[in-house]
Design a protein around this motif. Structure first.
Motif, PDB file in Angstrom:
ATOM      1  N   MET A   1       0.025  -1.846  -3.066  1.00  0.00           N
ATOM      2  CA  MET A   1       0.962  -0.763  -2.372  1.00  0.00           C
ATOM      3  C   MET A   1       2.186  -1.530  -1.977  1.00  0.00           C
ATOM      4  O   MET A   1       3.181  -0.727  -2.046  1.00  0.00           O
ATOM      5  CB  MET A   1       0.356  -0.272  -1.136  1.00  0.00           C
TER       6      MET A   1
ATOM      7  N   GLU B   1      -3.385  -2.479   4.149  1.00  0.00           N
ATOM      8  CA  GLU B   1      -3.770  -1.994   2.876  1.00  0.00           C
ATOM      9  C   GLU B   1      -2.582  -1.248   2.199  1.00  0.00           C
ATOM     10  O   GLU B   1      -2.387  -1.139   0.943  1.00  0.00           O
ATOM     11  CB  GLU B   1      -4.920  -1.353   2.759  1.00  0.00           C
ATOM     12  N   ASP B   2      -1.662  -0.479   3.203  1.00  0.00           N
ATOM     13  CA  ASP B   2      -0.812   0.188   2.584  1.00  0.00           C
ATOM     14  C   ASP B   2       0.577  -0.663   2.173  1.00  0.00           C
ATOM     15  O   ASP B   2       1.819  -0.191   1.821  1.00  0.00           O
ATOM     16  CB  ASP B   2      -0.172   1.459   3.654  1.00  0.00           C
TER      17      ASP B   2
ATOM     18  N   ILE C   1      -5.297  -7.842   0.449  1.00  0.00           N
ATOM     19  CA  ILE C   1      -5.034  -6.672   1.006  1.00  0.00           C
ATOM     20  C   ILE C   1      -3.615  -6.235   0.949  1.00  0.00           C
ATOM     21  O   ILE C   1      -2.768  -7.177   1.381  1.00  0.00           O
ATOM     22  CB  ILE C   1      -5.426  -6.679   2.385  1.00  0.00           C
ATOM     23  N   GLY C   2      -3.252  -5.111   0.283  1.00  0.00           N
ATOM     24  CA  GLY C   2      -1.942  -4.525   0.553  1.00  0.00           C
ATOM     25  C   GLY C   2      -0.900  -5.004  -0.568  1.00  0.00           C
ATOM     26  O   GLY C   2       0.142  -4.449  -0.940  1.00  0.00           O
ATOM     27  N   ARG C   3      -1.593  -5.655  -1.755  1.00  0.00           N
ATOM     28  CA  ARG C   3      -0.796  -6.230  -2.694  1.00  0.00           C
ATOM     29  C   ARG C   3      -0.139  -5.012  -3.772  1.00  0.00           C
ATOM     30  O   ARG C   3       1.028  -4.846  -3.956  1.00  0.00           O
ATOM     31  CB  ARG C   3      -1.507  -7.248  -3.795  1.00  0.00           C
TER      32      ARG C   3
END
Lengths: 87, 986
Positions: B879, B692-693, B875-877
């Motif tokens: 950040m 997620e980061d 997920i992660g986009r």
């Protein structure tokens, strides 16, 4: 420390993986600032807290566990999957 | 019969003599003896030298509180230092030696250290040897360590083994004295599941050592009858020789000694067993420890706790002295005078600091001289006590004695109640710390609760045992009402007698004197926790059982505070020594963690594979052939065989997760940065998963076998982590998605079949019924085909850059499959290859792996930025869109080759501009992976270089000072072989 898994019953904490505070919700609207808060900012309360634990060596359910951070007293656990409904 | 053994009485078996040796001297004891009682029976006084001053020391106690009588038990690798003689059970051939003396116990050269004792006072470490600093490590510390210390370790690996066990019960009882036995029996009779722990080898506690009666029978007989009844109850488990050492969150830790008391250890029997005990209720019935009194020379051999002397006389039939005096501030001390009288050796005197003694207690001394309101000022003697100096109404008087029984009060054994941070409270009437706030589900009974008489202990046990049984849904019929013989309990305040000439020890084990406490106060260490750390008072094997309260009382007086104002130190587990081996259990050496073997492991062993640990897995690293002397030679051959023909590699260890349900496509779109909802049935696709980061988490291929039937693969090391992550995404983030998932890593055996001849090999294995032509089964196809008795899954994916397939069968067929592949490829020259050749070929192709997927790289750094979809959320986009993560100055994946052929490249080398100083500010990245490329004939590398893709063709410096590497390298495209990607189709 023992965690009462809704599927498996009371089990030793060594069967579980810890994630952290269960309160933050993933923002759905694409707000970068809200996402940064979700990813990085956590409270650190002394007292009862709801936390996410994963029963890695059991049923692989993610649980919301209520634990007192001062004395590790666990007072409940429920499936994370149903948390919105039961909250 | 030994010199100090009584002719009658006691719980020893006079028909069973046991030979043992102390410092090489052969001695005889009896069955039922401890090492300490056997030494007492043989008249041996001097058993050790003290920690700092090497003063002669004798036995002080009869239990685990022993501060002095520490010995080395066993020889060679079996040697165990700092064993308490009072807890060692005697067995034939027991071989013990005294500690901390040289050349011998009687003549210890370092005892002259006493002359230099002013240098060794509290805090000497911090003050005496400050300057010059250079001498500290080379001279002072080694010298001090040699002089000050306890026993020494063998230096050899522990030859014993240990195991761990878990048990659960309604009621856990810690201590099998009167209170513990009463609790266990009451709850056990009611049908509750009971576990009873006793550190001694016999149940009964003080009942074994005192003259008392329960229901008209001697205490020891009552204990034996209760034990016999408990043994008949299937719901009661008795663990003797088992010491509870800690209270943890919801569980008690205990260590059971299984073979320490045996002359011959049965094969396959662990030495000790570490118990984790989970109880609905715990009754702590650990009793109380008598405390000594601090006065001049109070460490002379022959000075013993009054209750310990009764243990030696009445339990072990061993006389601790022939002319003993009693120095007491309690009623209990007088019982020792009675015990000596009954043993035919009346005491020389009773000295009590109190003046009002009830008549029944006073009568226990008979007609021996009694000094009330008096104190022992000094103890005189060398290696054994010879006289005491008494001060009182009569003035000073010297009394010749060979022993002194001391009773200053009782300290309830409450350590287990404080391990979770709860504090006891000081009682001015009991002059002891008593339980106050208690941990959940723990109650305290008998002497441990400050209820010191036998009647109170029995009543506590019955009441608490019945309560625990009731909570377990097994109500006790009627709590038994046992009749106990009468006894009194009274204690006066006496911790410290000032004015003696000799050293007055507060803590015998750590050689802490009253002067050390005063010095600590003088230097400002007035907190009880500071006192402990500055003087070491209360540390080591006895955990201050006999010293803490006296130290506290002296500190309180010196600082003008009460004991409650001064407070007590916080006890932490373990309460007693536990061998490190017991905590490790069976998890040692190769059993430290599980080893996972693939279905093809046996076959690989037959091929002579060299294995490497990959996480928990053992994988074939390369397969040496006869005549090959170097790993590089084998690996080079394997690479060439794949690139020119066909090779087989076991890839079963890759994580495999089966996904099913109508929403799998949507789910995969959210967990991968690239798109999967468009993946057709019968196709596989490479995917990149972010955290997620925004950083890369893992990669792998996902194949779609049916409309709702997917198989996702992960890297070997991240299999568990990805499973956990996907479960989180589904259960916590998007429970509304209709997806099911399960790990099937171990259910499938999977092999890569790679090289230009791979199709020919598989066609041979599958036969003509299966069409593997490029039209029917093109690059990135997947499908399931019958193979022998099962269905095989086939994927056309390639890590090597060659035409390649992966074939999977249920794990039980894995061994048969690899043999069938080898047989099918015999005419094609099929070659098994290992993880090294796999790695060489992926580096030649510029594929990223663990060294690049290191948790610090984003997709862009790896040249995979274009995989990040702009059409969906995942997920992660958000950040990963942060400006700093898209800075072109970030180190980015490039290939590297030496400008001078033959130069070896090494992973870990840092990149510097040519001519720049080797400093952190000039650092531009580092080499992540290197290999010798058989195809190119020189070393190649992958690395992360600032603005890397813009710098193709530039020369930079790869600097590796640790291994002496300093090479000029050229920045190149990371795809070294077949950049057009033709071979994967050819």
């Amino acid at each position: 420390m023992r965690i009462p898994c809704p599927y498996c019953g009371p089990r030793d904490s060594s069967e579980f993986a810890y994630l952290g505070d269960a309160a933050p919700r993933r923002p759905a609207d694409g707000d970068a600032a809200a996402m940064a808060t979700y990813v990085y900012l956590r409270d650190n309360p002394a007292g009862p807290m709801e936390e996410l634990w994963y029963h890695a060596y059991g049923c692989r359910a993610w649980l919301v566990v209520r634990r007192d951070t001062r004395d590790h007293a666990v007072t409940g656990a429920r499936l994370a999957a149903g948390r919105e409904a039961s909250a | 019969m030994s010199s100090h053994r009584l002719g009658t009485g006691g719980l020893v078996d006079r028909q069973t003599p046991i030979g043992f040796s102390f410092d090489g001297r052969p001695l005889t004891g009896l069955a039922g003896d401890t090492l300490a009682s056997a030494l007492v029976a043989n008249g041996i006084r001097l058993v050790g030298r003290s920690f700092k001053y090497h003063r002669p020391r004798g036995i002080v106690s009869a239990g685990p509180e022993e501060p002095n009588a520490l010995v080395e038990k066993g020889r060679g690798a079996y040697r165990e230092p700092n064993t308490r003689a009072t807890t060692v059970e005697l067995y034939p051939g027991l071989d013990v030696a005294s500690q901390n003396r040289w050349p011998s116990l009687r003549f210890d050269v370092q005892a002259i250290g006493q002359l230099a004792s002013p240098l060794l006072a509290a805090g000497f470490y911090y003050k005496t040897f400050m300057w010059p600093a250079a001498l500290w490590e080379r001279l002072y510390e080694p010298a001090i360590r040699r002089a000050a210390g306890l026993g020494s370790l063998s230096g050899a690996p522990d030859p014993d083994f240990y195991e761990k066990a878990y048990a659960f019960c309604d009621l856990l009882v810690i201590g099998a004295g009167p209170a513990g036995l009463a609790a266990a029996l009451t709850a056990g009779r009611a049908g509750a599941r009971v576990i009873l722990l006793e550190q001694d080898f016999a149940l009964g506690g003080r009942l074994l050592a005192e003259r008392c009666e329960i229901d008209g029978m001697p205490g020891a007989v009552w204990a034996r009858e209760v034990e016999a009844e408990l043994a008949t109850l299937a719901n009661v488990r008795i663990l003797s020789r088992t010491a509870a050492f800690g209270l943890y969150d919801g569980e008690v830790g205990a260590v059971e000694r299984l073979t320490d008391h045996l002359a011959v250890t049965p094969a396959c029997m662990p030495r000790q067993r570490l118990w984790t005990l989970v109880a609905a209720q715990t009754v702590l019935a650990a009793g109380a420890v008598e405390r000594p009194i601090v006065f001049g020379g109070n460490d002379r051999p022959g000075i013993m706790l009054a209750s310990a002397m009764r243990s030696y006389i009445q339990r072990f039939a061993a006389l601790p002295g022939r002319s003993v005096a009693v120095f007491t501030a309690t009623d209990d001390g007088w019982r020792t005078a009675e015990a000596f009288a009954r043993a035919g050796a009346p005491v020389a005197a009773v000295i009590d600091s109190r003046r009002d003694i009830v008549a029944s207690v006073r009568a226990l001394a008979g007609d021996v001289p009694v000094f009330l309101g008096a104190r022992v000022l000094d103890a005189i003697g060398g290696q054994s006590l010879s006289a005491i100096e008494v001060i009182g109404d009569h003035g000073r008087r010297r009394i010749a004695v060979d022993g002194l029984a001391v009773s200053g009060g009782f300290n309830p054994d409450l350590a287990m109640t404080t391990h979770l941070g709860h504090k006891p409270r000081w009682s001015e009437t009991s002059l002891a710390f008593l339980p106050d706030a208690l941990p959940a589900h723990l109650v305290v009974a008998g002497a441990a609760a400050g209820r010191f008489t036998l009647a109170e202990a029995l009543a506590d046990g019955a009441r608490l045992g019945a309560a625990a049984a009731g909570m377990a849904g097994k109500p006790a019929a009627a709590p038994p009402a046992w009749r106990a013989s009468d006894e009194t309990f009274a204690v006066g305040p006496l911790f410290h007698v000032e004015g003696g000439r000799g050293k007055a020890f507060v803590d015998l084990q750590n050689d802490v004197t009253d002067k050390d406490v005063a010095q600590s106060v003088h230097e400002g260490f007035v907190s009880v926790e500071h006192l402990k750390r500055y003087t070491t008072l209360g540390m080591a094997t006895d955990q201050g059982r006999t010293s803490n309260v006296n130290g506290l009382a002296i500190l309180a007086r010196l600082t003008g505070r009460t004991i409650p104002e001064t407070g007590s130190t916080r006890a932490r587990p373990p309460h007693g020594p536990v061998a490190i081996g017991a905590f490790a259990g069976l998890h040692t050496g190769p059993h430290f963690k599980p080893t996972r073997l693939t279905a093809g492991h046996g076959w690989a062993e037959e091929q002579g594979a060299v294995f490497v640990e990959t996480g928990q897995w053992l994988r074939a690293q390369w397969f040496p052939r006869p005549g090959e002397t170097d790993w590089l030679e084998s690996v080079t051959r394997e690479v060439q065989a794949v690139r020119s023909g066909v090779g087989i590699c076991d890839v079963s260890t890759l994580g495999k997760i089966a996904l099913a349900g109508p929403d799998v496509g949507v789910f995969l779109d959210r967990v991968y940065c690239n798109t999967f909802s468009t993946l057709p049935v019968g196709k596989a696709r490479y995917g990149l998963m972010l955290r997620e980061d925004g950083f890369v988490m893992d990669d792998g291929t996902t194949a779609r076998f049916g409309a709702e039937d997917y198989l996702l693969s992960t890297t070997t090391v991240n299999a568990g982590k990805v499973m956990q992550h996907l479960a989180f995404c589904h259960q916590v983030l998007w429970p509304e998605l209709d997806v099911q998932m399960v790990s099937v890593t171990e259910q499938w055996a999977q092999f890569a079949v790679a090289g230009p001849q791979s199709r020919a090999l598989l066609q041979q294995v599958f036969g003509s019924a299966v069409d593997l032509s490029d039209a029917a089964f093109p690059y990135l196809a997947c499908g399931a085909f019958p193979l022998g008795p099962t269905m095989a899954r086939l994927f056309r994916i390639s890590f090597s850059g060659e035409r390649a397939y992966e074939i999977a069968v249920p794990a039980g067929y894995g061994d048969a499959l690899v043999r069938a592949l080898m047989a099918g490829g015999r005419d094609l020259g099929v070659t098994p290859y290992g993880t090294e050749a796999l790695a060489v070929m992926r580096i030649e192709k510029g594929h990223v792996a663990g060294a690049e997927l290191n948790g610090q790289t984003v997709a862009r750094d790896l040249g995979l930025g274009r995989m990040m979809s702009t059409k969906k959320d995942y997920i992660g986009r958000l950040m990963a869109e942060r400006a700093a993560l898209n800075d072109p100055d970030r180190p980015t994946l490039v290939g590297l080759k030496p400008t001078v052929p033959g130069v070896r490249l090494r992973a870990g080398a840092h990149f510097l501009p040519i001519g720049a100083a080797a400093s952190a500010e000039n650092d531009q990245g580092y080499m992540t992976s290197t290999a010798f490329s058989p195809s190119l004939g020189h070393w190649i590398g992958l690395g992360l270089l600032a603005r890397g893709p813009e710098r193709i063709g530039e020369q930079i410096r790869a600097y590796d000072p640790i291994r002496g590497g300093d090479a000029v390298v050229e920045v190149v495209n990371p795809v070294f072989i077949d950049p057009e990607g033709n071979r994967v189709h050819g």
